[in-house]
Design a protein around this motif. Structure first.
Motif, PDB file in Angstrom:
ATOM      1  N   LEU A 136      -6.234   1.176   0.831  1.00  0.00           N
ATOM      2  CA  LEU A 136      -6.506   0.737  -0.556  1.00  0.00           C
ATOM      3  C   LEU A 136      -5.501  -0.232  -1.067  1.00  0.00           C
ATOM      4  O   LEU A 136      -5.911  -0.846  -2.062  1.00  0.00           O
ATOM      5  N   LYS A 137      -4.555  -0.715  -0.364  1.00  0.00           N
ATOM      6  CA  LYS A 137      -3.603  -1.596  -0.364  1.00  0.00           C
ATOM      7  C   LYS A 137      -3.010  -1.696  -1.810  1.00  0.00           C
ATOM      8  O   LYS A 137      -2.938  -2.442  -2.726  1.00  0.00           O
ATOM      9  N   TYR A 138      -2.344  -0.492  -1.932  1.00  0.00           N
ATOM     10  CA  TYR A 138      -1.342  -0.214  -3.123  1.00  0.00           C
ATOM     11  C   TYR A 138      -0.115  -0.434  -2.793  1.00  0.00           C
ATOM     12  O   TYR A 138       0.265  -0.228  -1.765  1.00  0.00           O
ATOM     13  N   SER A 139       0.708  -0.583  -4.102  1.00  0.00           N
ATOM     14  CA  SER A 139       2.241  -0.438  -4.032  1.00  0.00           C
ATOM     15  C   SER A 139       2.735   0.232  -5.059  1.00  0.00           C
ATOM     16  O   SER A 139       1.860   0.028  -6.188  1.00  0.00           O
ATOM     17  N   PHE A 140       3.875   0.616  -5.193  1.00  0.00           N
ATOM     18  CA  PHE A 140       4.498   1.203  -6.309  1.00  0.00           C
ATOM     19  C   PHE A 140       4.504  -0.085  -7.540  1.00  0.00           C
ATOM     20  O   PHE A 140       5.101  -1.072  -7.112  1.00  0.00           O
ATOM     21  N   GLY A 141       4.072   0.500  -8.836  1.00  0.00           N
ATOM     22  CA  GLY A 141       3.950  -0.800  -9.806  1.00  0.00           C
ATOM     23  C   GLY A 141       3.154  -1.771  -9.960  1.00  0.00           C
ATOM     24  O   GLY A 141       2.979  -2.721 -10.785  1.00  0.00           O
TER      25      GLY A 141
ATOM     26  N   PHE B  28     -29.023   6.119   4.125  1.00  0.00           N
ATOM     27  CA  PHE B  28     -27.673   5.842   3.807  1.00  0.00           C
ATOM     28  C   PHE B  28     -27.349   4.410   3.736  1.00  0.00           C
ATOM     29  O   PHE B  28     -26.877   4.053   2.631  1.00  0.00           O
ATOM     30  N   GLU B  29     -27.738   3.495   4.764  1.00  0.00           N
ATOM     31  CA  GLU B  29     -27.275   2.393   4.755  1.00  0.00           C
ATOM     32  C   GLU B  29     -27.905   1.452   3.695  1.00  0.00           C
ATOM     33  O   GLU B  29     -27.603   0.311   3.308  1.00  0.00           O
ATOM     34  N   SER B  30     -29.187   1.915   3.126  1.00  0.00           N
ATOM     35  CA  SER B  30     -30.204   1.141   2.236  1.00  0.00           C
ATOM     36  C   SER B  30     -29.318   1.313   0.531  1.00  0.00           C
ATOM     37  O   SER B  30     -29.735   0.629   0.075  1.00  0.00           O
ATOM     38  N   TYR B  31     -28.537   2.346   0.610  1.00  0.00           N
ATOM     39  CA  TYR B  31     -27.912   2.515  -0.749  1.00  0.00           C
ATOM     40  C   TYR B  31     -26.815   1.595  -1.059  1.00  0.00           C
ATOM     41  O   TYR B  31     -25.820   1.549  -0.120  1.00  0.00           O
ATOM     42  N   TYR B  32     -26.444   0.984  -1.945  1.00  0.00           N
ATOM     43  CA  TYR B  32     -25.381   0.472  -2.466  1.00  0.00           C
ATOM     44  C   TYR B  32     -24.205   1.515  -2.706  1.00  0.00           C
ATOM     45  O   TYR B  32     -24.269   2.351  -3.735  1.00  0.00           O
ATOM     46  N   LYS B  33     -23.129   1.724  -2.097  1.00  0.00           N
ATOM     47  CA  LYS B  33     -22.034   2.505  -2.223  1.00  0.00           C
ATOM     48  C   LYS B  33     -20.700   2.086  -2.895  1.00  0.00           C
ATOM     49  O   LYS B  33     -20.348   0.979  -2.159  1.00  0.00           O
ATOM     50  N   PHE B  34     -20.517   2.463  -3.848  1.00  0.00           N
ATOM     51  CA  PHE B  34     -19.403   2.003  -4.688  1.00  0.00           C
ATOM     52  C   PHE B  34     -18.409   3.119  -5.223  1.00  0.00           C
ATOM     53  O   PHE B  34     -18.888   4.353  -5.070  1.00  0.00           O
ATOM     54  N   THR B  35     -17.001   2.984  -5.329  1.00  0.00           N
ATOM     55  CA  THR B  35     -15.969   3.879  -5.754  1.00  0.00           C
ATOM     56  C   THR B  35     -15.073   3.066  -6.569  1.00  0.00           C
ATOM     57  O   THR B  35     -15.074   1.922  -6.500  1.00  0.00           O
ATOM     58  N   PHE B  36     -14.510   3.926  -7.408  1.00  0.00           N
ATOM     59  CA  PHE B  36     -13.343   3.375  -8.040  1.00  0.00           C
ATOM     60  C   PHE B  36     -12.049   4.178  -7.882  1.00  0.00           C
ATOM     61  O   PHE B  36     -12.136   5.740  -7.565  1.00  0.00           O
ATOM     62  N   VAL B  37     -11.014   3.474  -7.464  1.00  0.00           N
ATOM     63  CA  VAL B  37      -9.850   4.169  -7.044  1.00  0.00           C
ATOM     64  C   VAL B  37      -8.455   3.764  -7.847  1.00  0.00           C
ATOM     65  O   VAL B  37      -8.838   2.944  -8.790  1.00  0.00           O
ATOM     66  N   ARG B  38      -7.474   4.485  -7.939  1.00  0.00           N
ATOM     67  CA  ARG B  38      -6.396   4.275  -8.992  1.00  0.00           C
ATOM     68  C   ARG B  38      -5.114   4.377  -8.069  1.00  0.00           C
ATOM     69  O   ARG B  38      -4.901   4.858  -6.883  1.00  0.00           O
ATOM     70  N   ASN B  39      -4.139   3.586  -8.582  1.00  0.00           N
ATOM     71  CA  ASN B  39      -2.830   3.422  -8.020  1.00  0.00           C
ATOM     72  C   ASN B  39      -2.475   5.044  -7.604  1.00  0.00           C
ATOM     73  O   ASN B  39      -2.368   5.707  -8.421  1.00  0.00           O
ATOM     74  N   PRO B  40      -1.892   5.161  -6.484  1.00  0.00           N
ATOM     75  CA  PRO B  40      -1.618   6.724  -6.222  1.00  0.00           C
ATOM     76  C   PRO B  40      -0.387   7.300  -6.953  1.00  0.00           C
ATOM     77  O   PRO B  40      -0.564   8.354  -7.546  1.00  0.00           O
ATOM     78  N   TRP B  41       0.491   6.585  -7.297  1.00  0.00           N
ATOM     79  CA  TRP B  41       1.695   6.988  -8.344  1.00  0.00           C
ATOM     80  C   TRP B  41       1.166   6.828  -9.490  1.00  0.00           C
ATOM     81  O   TRP B  41       1.590   7.946 -10.213  1.00  0.00           O
ATOM     82  N   ASP B  42       0.271   6.299 -10.052  1.00  0.00           N
ATOM     83  CA  ASP B  42      -0.227   6.461 -11.435  1.00  0.00           C
ATOM     84  C   ASP B  42      -1.037   7.538 -11.431  1.00  0.00           C
ATOM     85  O   ASP B  42      -0.967   8.274 -12.536  1.00  0.00           O
TER      86      ASP B  42
ATOM     87  N   TYR C  90       3.865   4.831 -15.914  1.00  0.00           N
ATOM     88  CA  TYR C  90       4.300   5.989 -14.861  1.00  0.00           C
ATOM     89  C   TYR C  90       5.517   5.366 -14.193  1.00  0.00           C
ATOM     90  O   TYR C  90       5.842   6.295 -13.522  1.00  0.00           O
ATOM     91  N   THR C  91       5.781   4.339 -14.009  1.00  0.00           N
ATOM     92  CA  THR C  91       6.886   3.605 -13.274  1.00  0.00           C
ATOM     93  C   THR C  91       8.099   4.355 -13.663  1.00  0.00           C
ATOM     94  O   THR C  91       9.234   4.461 -12.923  1.00  0.00           O
ATOM     95  N   LYS C  92       8.299   4.599 -15.007  1.00  0.00           N
ATOM     96  CA  LYS C  92       9.503   5.037 -15.519  1.00  0.00           C
ATOM     97  C   LYS C  92       9.670   6.572 -15.205  1.00  0.00           C
ATOM     98  O   LYS C  92      10.792   7.066 -15.286  1.00  0.00           O
ATOM     99  N   ALA C  93       8.637   7.141 -14.692  1.00  0.00           N
ATOM    100  CA  ALA C  93       8.711   8.535 -14.287  1.00  0.00           C
ATOM    101  C   ALA C  93       9.364   9.118 -12.830  1.00  0.00           C
ATOM    102  O   ALA C  93       9.568   9.995 -12.486  1.00  0.00           O
ATOM    103  N   TYR C  94       9.587   7.934 -12.025  1.00  0.00           N
ATOM    104  CA  TYR C  94       9.740   8.119 -10.593  1.00  0.00           C
ATOM    105  C   TYR C  94      11.347   7.620 -10.071  1.00  0.00           C
ATOM    106  O   TYR C  94      11.538   6.497 -10.737  1.00  0.00           O
ATOM    107  N   SER C  95      11.860   8.286  -9.518  1.00  0.00           N
ATOM    108  CA  SER C  95      13.121   7.848  -8.874  1.00  0.00           C
ATOM    109  C   SER C  95      12.697   7.390  -7.745  1.00  0.00           C
ATOM    110  O   SER C  95      11.508   7.393  -7.086  1.00  0.00           O
ATOM    111  N   GLN C  96      13.672   6.702  -6.859  1.00  0.00           N
ATOM    112  CA  GLN C  96      13.373   6.348  -5.488  1.00  0.00           C
ATOM    113  C   GLN C  96      12.867   7.158  -4.537  1.00  0.00           C
ATOM    114  O   GLN C  96      11.780   6.972  -3.477  1.00  0.00           O
ATOM    115  N   GLU C  97      13.465   8.479  -4.638  1.00  0.00           N
ATOM    116  CA  GLU C  97      13.091   9.602  -3.585  1.00  0.00           C
ATOM    117  C   GLU C  97      11.768  10.017  -3.799  1.00  0.00           C
ATOM    118  O   GLU C  97      11.006  10.243  -3.092  1.00  0.00           O
TER     119      GLU C  97
END
Length: 165
Positions: free
Chosen positions: A159-164, A15-29, A136-143
């Motif tokens: 993953l260090k995301y914030s809205f927008g 397991f440690e010998s493999y290069y492990k990568f992933t792709f993530v996306r802003n949770p709101w988007d 996507y930011t237009k689809a959200y209210s503060q709530e």
């Protein structure tokens, strides 16, 4: 399959010998995109079944966010599972060597290719060309923003995301 499951099939050294990568996306988007995608029928019979049995219970995206994210069926469906759940090892720590971002997909993809010695080309097969960046930011209210922050807190923090962004 998540990283913890993969760990179980390999020795620690393997397991440690493999290069492990992933792709993530802003949770709101990601949430908005998945909702729209599945509401339009998705890509498979399972997606259509989920839309008919679960998503149809919510009359709007807002209703889905406020009420649906409390529904266990929603958060157990592949498109809505928090992203960190896929990249944590069996001890609960993030175990990837590289985390690429959807927001910088091309640059990050080629960084991975360089690292692994691949000359692969990035092909876009499911892009909505008419969708403006960060629409996507237009689809959200503060709530709604607050609800997603709460439900996807681990994604936001790890993953260090914030809205927008």
């Amino acid at each position: 399959m998540n990283a913890a499951t993969i760990q179980l099939f390999l020795t620690k050294k393997e397991f440690e010998s493999y290069y492990k990568f992933t792709f993530v996306r802003n949770p709101w988007d990601r949430l908005h995109s998945a909702y729209c995608f599945l509401s339009a029928g998705g890509m498979s019979a399972a997606d259509r079944d989920f839309e008919q049995k679960v998503l149809s219970d919510y009359h709007s995206f807002e209703n889905f966010v406020i009420q649906g994210l409390d529904d266990r069926r929603v958060l157990s469906y592949y498109h809505f599972i928090p992203q960190v759940n896929f990249i944590r090892g069996y001890q609960g720590k993030l175990i990837t060597d590289f985390i690429g971002r959807f927001e910088s997909l091309e640059t990050d993809f080629y960084s991975v290719c360089e690292k692994i010695g691949s000359d692969s080309q990035l092909k876009n097969k499911n892009r909505n060309a008419s969708k403006p960046e960060k629409s996507y930011t237009k689809a959200y209210s503060q709530e709604m923003i607050d609800k997603v922050s709460q439900v996807y807190r681990q994604d936001v923090e790890n993953l260090k995301y914030s809205f927008g962004t």
